[in-house]
Write a protein that holds these residues in place. Structure first.
Motif, PDB file in Angstrom:
ATOM      1  N   UNK A 112      13.830   0.675   2.107  1.00  0.00           N
ATOM      2  CA  UNK A 112      13.921   0.577   3.560  1.00  0.00           C
ATOM      3  C   UNK A 112      13.374  -0.765   4.053  1.00  0.00           C
ATOM      4  N   UNK A 113      14.076  -1.331   5.030  1.00  0.00           N
ATOM      5  CA  UNK A 113      13.628  -2.571   5.676  1.00  0.00           C
ATOM      6  C   UNK A 113      13.649  -2.332   7.183  1.00  0.00           C
ATOM      7  N   UNK A 114      12.482  -2.418   7.802  1.00  0.00           N
ATOM      8  CA  UNK A 114      12.379  -2.114   9.232  1.00  0.00           C
ATOM      9  C   UNK A 114      12.876  -3.259  10.104  1.00  0.00           C
ATOM     10  N   UNK A 115      12.564  -4.500   9.717  1.00  0.00           N
ATOM     11  CA  UNK A 115      12.877  -5.656  10.561  1.00  0.00           C
ATOM     12  C   UNK A 115      14.274  -6.196  10.346  1.00  0.00           C
ATOM     13  N   UNK A 116      14.670  -7.099  11.221  1.00  0.00           N
ATOM     14  CA  UNK A 116      15.975  -7.747  11.108  1.00  0.00           C
ATOM     15  C   UNK A 116      15.851  -8.992  10.226  1.00  0.00           C
ATOM     16  N   UNK A 117      16.960  -9.382   9.635  1.00  0.00           N
ATOM     17  CA  UNK A 117      16.972 -10.583   8.789  1.00  0.00           C
ATOM     18  C   UNK A 117      16.652 -11.811   9.629  1.00  0.00           C
ATOM     19  N   UNK A 118      15.930 -12.762   9.010  1.00  0.00           N
ATOM     20  CA  UNK A 118      15.526 -13.981   9.721  1.00  0.00           C
ATOM     21  C   UNK A 118      15.672 -15.198   8.821  1.00  0.00           C
ATOM     22  N   UNK A 122       0.847  -1.195   0.000  1.00  0.00           N
ATOM     23  CA  UNK A 122       0.000   0.000   0.000  1.00  0.00           C
ATOM     24  C   UNK A 122       0.879   1.240   0.000  1.00  0.00           C
ATOM     25  N   UNK A 123       0.692   2.067  -1.040  1.00  0.00           N
ATOM     26  CA  UNK A 123       1.486   3.290  -1.178  1.00  0.00           C
ATOM     27  C   UNK A 123       2.983   2.988  -1.148  1.00  0.00           C
ATOM     28  N   UNK A 124       3.393   1.940  -1.889  1.00  0.00           N
ATOM     29  CA  UNK A 124       4.788   1.507  -2.020  1.00  0.00           C
ATOM     30  C   UNK A 124       5.366   0.917  -0.740  1.00  0.00           C
ATOM     31  N   UNK A 125       4.509   0.653   0.237  1.00  0.00           N
ATOM     32  CA  UNK A 125       4.963   0.081   1.504  1.00  0.00           C
ATOM     33  C   UNK A 125       4.431  -1.341   1.614  1.00  0.00           C
ATOM     34  N   UNK A 126       5.331  -2.301   1.811  1.00  0.00           N
ATOM     35  CA  UNK A 126       4.920  -3.678   2.050  1.00  0.00           C
ATOM     36  C   UNK A 126       4.616  -3.838   3.535  1.00  0.00           C
ATOM     37  N   UNK A 127       3.363  -4.020   3.829  1.00  0.00           N
ATOM     38  CA  UNK A 127       2.947  -4.268   5.207  1.00  0.00           C
ATOM     39  C   UNK A 127       2.985  -5.777   5.443  1.00  0.00           C
ATOM     40  N   UNK A 128       4.169  -6.285   5.554  1.00  0.00           N
ATOM     41  CA  UNK A 128       4.390  -7.720   5.682  1.00  0.00           C
ATOM     42  C   UNK A 128       5.859  -8.039   5.528  1.00  0.00           C
ATOM     43  N   UNK A 187      12.067  -6.540  -6.454  1.00  0.00           N
ATOM     44  CA  UNK A 187      11.283  -5.915  -5.379  1.00  0.00           C
ATOM     45  C   UNK A 187      10.848  -4.522  -5.790  1.00  0.00           C
ATOM     46  N   UNK A 188      11.754  -3.776  -6.380  1.00  0.00           N
ATOM     47  CA  UNK A 188      11.405  -2.417  -6.829  1.00  0.00           C
ATOM     48  C   UNK A 188      10.353  -2.470  -7.928  1.00  0.00           C
ATOM     49  N   UNK A 189      10.478  -3.424  -8.871  1.00  0.00           N
ATOM     50  CA  UNK A 189       9.489  -3.526  -9.943  1.00  0.00           C
ATOM     51  C   UNK A 189       8.120  -3.952  -9.420  1.00  0.00           C
ATOM     52  N   UNK A 190       8.116  -4.605  -8.261  1.00  0.00           N
ATOM     53  CA  UNK A 190       6.834  -4.958  -7.634  1.00  0.00           C
ATOM     54  C   UNK A 190       6.180  -3.763  -6.956  1.00  0.00           C
ATOM     55  N   UNK A 191       6.845  -2.610  -7.006  1.00  0.00           N
ATOM     56  CA  UNK A 191       6.270  -1.389  -6.425  1.00  0.00           C
ATOM     57  C   UNK A 191       6.588  -1.207  -4.952  1.00  0.00           C
ATOM     58  N   UNK A 192       7.572  -1.920  -4.447  1.00  0.00           N
ATOM     59  CA  UNK A 192       7.911  -1.843  -3.023  1.00  0.00           C
ATOM     60  C   UNK A 192       9.104  -0.913  -2.821  1.00  0.00           C
ATOM     61  N   UNK A 193       8.930   0.072  -1.948  1.00  0.00           N
ATOM     62  CA  UNK A 193      10.008   0.986  -1.588  1.00  0.00           C
ATOM     63  C   UNK A 193      10.321   0.916  -0.099  1.00  0.00           C
ATOM     64  N   UNK A 194       9.469   0.221   0.631  1.00  0.00           N
ATOM     65  CA  UNK A 194       9.662   0.113   2.073  1.00  0.00           C
ATOM     66  C   UNK A 194       9.033  -1.189   2.558  1.00  0.00           C
ATOM     67  N   UNK A 195       9.719  -1.870   3.453  1.00  0.00           N
ATOM     68  CA  UNK A 195       9.218  -3.131   4.014  1.00  0.00           C
ATOM     69  C   UNK A 195       9.085  -2.953   5.525  1.00  0.00           C
TER      70      UNK A 195
END
Length: 523
Positions: free
Chosen positions: A306-312, A121-127, A161-169
């Motif tokens: 941008x990626x908010x969470x840590x790698x898992x 939503x609005x280039x932000x992956x809520x997930x 990821x960018x082509x999928x419209x994601x600029x922030x995770x």
């Protein structure tokens, strides 16, 4: 069974019969099996070589085994200790690659999927973003033309990821290795091998052949400490107990890495050559799924995503935020279970190419992957290491192969407790000639004197170019197996193993093995 008449006419005919029987008896080897080769002189030379190697200084305290069969009918041409179970070393890879080709087909490819849960939503992956593996051993290896090496693969993932419209995770990047259980290595592998590149484990998600390099700088004098400069790829989460020192100039890589899966601390021991400013040693990643998530996260951030969470890492028995066991994601923000959405998928090279590299370069990781993938195909269900070996055994038994003495413990031959007989192996090689994928299998075996790990053997002899052989070497073991063409144009299978040869005599065995190849093509 050979039968000479108990009674015969008197006179010259008796002498003729005795001569004939005597000639036939000379064609029976020590094993008691009737030989079917038409050239008794060549066969006797082979027998003399085998007996001499067994009784001589190189083999007298060990076991020399050899099996030769004609592939069109499976007839035994020669056997010595062919029913004795021995350590196979890497000739076991022929079984793994043959099984994979026979069950999966030469065009099979692995699939690795880039996907996300939640919503954009609005280039932000809520997930969360996932890279989900199915056991591809070649992902990011750079070994195959037209398939990206790991650096290019990371850039490709970021671009997708960018082509999928994601600029922030808002969630995390997760390496999904749940395809396999939490035992990435057979339990019979030696501990001293596990941290080194050739002891890399098999995971549901593999990356760059689960390989990294440690770079050292030698000290200013002999025995001086050799500090670690860096790793490539960068792995800041990996720490070292470094006991490596400086050895003589031109002494080569004498470093051993002691590590284990899922352990981010390794002990480094041994020496590197003097006057080294950037000396590389290859190690095995302890957790490729976590590294992959970490590396993707860093690449995304470099590319201004941008990626908010840590790698898992997601493995069986673990439950990172945002993951449910059935492959259904849960939004880290709201806890709502959401299905994953595919962004793109990466296909491996075809199996024929993977098998070729497995046999040409003797890559343990590839052999284990192919064996376990074939077993999963045979069983149509996930399998553990023992179940995978049982599936492979059952498959060849269903083809009529006698597997008495067949007791492997892995798919690559690195295990020191696994064993099989030379008769097992020539029987499988013979049976493989009747499979649709046989041409790809035959082409995958190195050519003596020309390619792969046997390219330096028997050069300038009539065996060069006429023997296809997979080599195998572990402590106290040398083995070779494959196919050759006899003097009359008949295709033969062969398997040679020597176990517990004279200590320190690896090089002394090489002329004997070259002699074997020449004797085989003389049959």
């Amino acid at each position: 069974m050979l039968i000479c008449p108990a009674q015969a006419p008197t006179g010259r005919s008796i002498l003729s019969i005795l001569i004939a029987c005597s000639f036939l008896l000379r064609l029976i080897p020590a094993s008691g099996q009737v030989q079917l080769s038409p050239d008794s002189v060549a066969l006797q030379r082979l027998r003399t070589w085998a007996v001499s190697l067994q009784s001589g200084p190189l083999g007298s305290n060990g076991i020399v085994a050899l099996s030769v069969k004609r592939v069109n009918d499976g007839a035994v041409i020669f056997g010595q200790n062919q029913y004795t179970s021995l350590s196979t070393a890497s000739t076991l890879k022929l079984v793994s690659t043959a099984t994979a080709l026979a069950t999966l087909g030469s065009t099979f490819s692995y699939t690795t999927t880039l996907e996300y849960d939640g919503v954009i939503k609005d280039s932000i992956l809520q997930g969360n973003l996932y890279l989900r593996g199915t056991g591809d051993p070649s992902l990011g290896s750079g070994r195959f033309a037209g398939y990206p090496a790991w650096v290019a693969l990371l850039k490709s993932i970021s671009g997708q990821v960018r082509r999928a419209g994601i600029r922030q995770i808002e969630g995390s990047v997760i390496g999904d290795a749940s395809y396999y259980d939490n035992q990435p290595i057979p339990d019979s592998w030696p501990f001293s091998d596990l941290g080194n590149y050739y002891g890399a484990g098999l995971y549901g998600l593999n990356f760059n052949e689960n390989l990294y390099r440690i770079y050292f700088k030698s000290g200013s004098s002999l025995t001086a400490p050799a500090p670690v400069l860096r790793t490539d790829p960068a792995m800041p989460f990996l720490t070292f107990n470094n006991r490596v020192t400086t050895g003589p100039a031109n002494s080569g890589d004498e470093v051993n890495i002691y590590g284990s899966p899922f352990n981010n601390t390794a002990t480094l021991d041994g020496t590197i050559p003097a006057n080294s400013t950037n000396f590389a040693v290859k190690g095995a990643m302890p957790d490729p799924a976590y590294f992959t998530a970490y590396a993707i996260t860093e690449q995304l951030r470099r590319d201004s995503i941008q990626v908010a969470g840590v790698a898992m890492a997601y493995r069986p028995g673990t439950l990172p935020v945002g993951v449910l066991i059935d492959g259904v994601g849960a939004n880290a923000l709201g806890g709502r279970p959401l299905a994953r959405t595919e962004i793109t998928r990466y296909l491996s090279p075809p199996l024929s190419d993977l098998v070729r590299e497995t046999n040409y370069q003797s890559i343990n990781l590839y052999a284990e992957a192919l064996m376990r993938t074939a077993a999963r195909q045979i069983k149509q269900a996930p399998t553990s290491w023992p179940e995978s070996i049982s599936a492979v055994t059952g498959f060849w038994k269903s083809k009529g192969v006698d597997l008495a003495g067949f007791r492997p413990r892995d798919g690559s031959g690195l295990s020191t407790t696994g064993a099989m007989t030379t008769d097992n192996l020539t029987s499988i090689l013979t049976a493989m000639t009747r499979e649709t994928a046989y041409p790809a299998f035959y082409a995958s075996i190195p050519v003596v004197g020309q390619t792969g790990t046997v390219r330096g053997l028997a050069k300038g002899t009539k065996a060069a170019g006429n023997v296809r052989a997979k080599s195998g070497t572990i402590e106290g073991v040398r083995a070779y197996a494959g196919y050759f063409t006899a003097t009359d144009g008949t295709l033969m299978s062969f398997s040679f193993m020597i176990n517990k040869y004279a200590e320190g005599k690896y090089a002394a065995l090489t002329p004997q093995i070259e002699r074997l190849f020449v004797l085989l093509v003389s049959l």
